[in-house]
Write a protein that holds these residues in place. Sequence first.
Motif, PDB file in Angstrom:
ATOM      1  N   UNK A  36       2.002 -11.796 -14.503  1.00  0.00           N
ATOM      2  CA  UNK A  36       2.466 -10.914 -13.139  1.00  0.00           C
ATOM      3  C   UNK A  36       3.671 -11.438 -12.602  1.00  0.00           C
ATOM      4  N   UNK A  37       4.583 -12.323 -13.269  1.00  0.00           N
ATOM      5  CA  UNK A  37       5.752 -12.732 -12.830  1.00  0.00           C
ATOM      6  C   UNK A  37       6.709 -11.747 -12.989  1.00  0.00           C
ATOM      7  N   UNK A  53       2.647  -4.015  -8.404  1.00  0.00           N
ATOM      8  CA  UNK A  53       1.372  -2.914  -8.784  1.00  0.00           C
ATOM      9  C   UNK A  53       0.058  -3.384  -8.589  1.00  0.00           C
ATOM     10  N   UNK A  54      -0.026  -4.615  -8.890  1.00  0.00           N
ATOM     11  CA  UNK A  54      -1.231  -5.452  -8.755  1.00  0.00           C
ATOM     12  C   UNK A  54      -1.552  -5.250  -7.485  1.00  0.00           C
ATOM     13  N   UNK A  80       0.802  -1.266   0.099  1.00  0.00           N
ATOM     14  CA  UNK A  80      -0.038  -0.008   0.112  1.00  0.00           C
ATOM     15  C   UNK A  80       0.870   1.297   0.139  1.00  0.00           C
ATOM     16  N   UNK A  81       2.069   1.279   0.347  1.00  0.00           N
ATOM     17  CA  UNK A  81       2.969   2.308   0.390  1.00  0.00           C
ATOM     18  C   UNK A  81       3.398   2.850  -1.153  1.00  0.00           C
ATOM     19  N   UNK A 106      -5.084 -10.964  -8.953  1.00  0.00           N
ATOM     20  CA  UNK A 106      -3.943 -11.900  -9.431  1.00  0.00           C
ATOM     21  C   UNK A 106      -4.398 -12.818 -10.046  1.00  0.00           C
ATOM     22  N   UNK A 107      -5.402 -13.325 -10.121  1.00  0.00           N
ATOM     23  CA  UNK A 107      -6.014 -14.516 -10.683  1.00  0.00           C
ATOM     24  C   UNK A 107      -6.645 -14.107 -11.990  1.00  0.00           C
ATOM     25  N   UNK A 108      -7.435 -13.009 -12.123  1.00  0.00           N
ATOM     26  CA  UNK A 108      -8.459 -12.451 -13.281  1.00  0.00           C
ATOM     27  C   UNK A 108      -7.899 -11.231 -13.842  1.00  0.00           C
TER      28      UNK A 108
END
Length: 142
Positions: free
Chosen positions: A112-113, A120-121, A45-46, A128-130
């Motif tokens: 997302x690797x 960022x996600x 969150x930072x 992460x899934x969709x």
Amino acid sequence: MSAKLTAGEEEELAKRFLSFTTEDHAESISEELKKFQLENRKHFKGMNASGTAEHRHEWNDIYKEYLAILERIGESFCKEHDLEDQDFVNVIQSIERFKPEAWQPFQSLLKKTDYAVFAKCLADDVCLCCGGAFPEGEEESK
């Protein structure tokens, strides 16, 4: 398998991997990733909106945990189908060439690797899934 896979074998294994991730184990994969994200999103969150905040060491450790989850998925499939690592890479490349609709969920995980995308996600509450919005109001694990 020690011998090189034929194109037909790769295609069959590609179909099996898609089934493995989108049907056979989809619920357990989704649950594991949701739990992971619930437990770890607070640490990111930072980050500012551009994602350029100084990255903390713990973020890298969390990223490595994410990669380990994906690696376990691949290892489980390989074990179930007696595949060597290179055979698995060939199967994944075979799927990527055809890009079937069913490949999209796992392809989303692979995108997302990239560390910056992953961080960022988590900072932006992107699932992460969709790739959609991660559910607000979800209780984070303590």
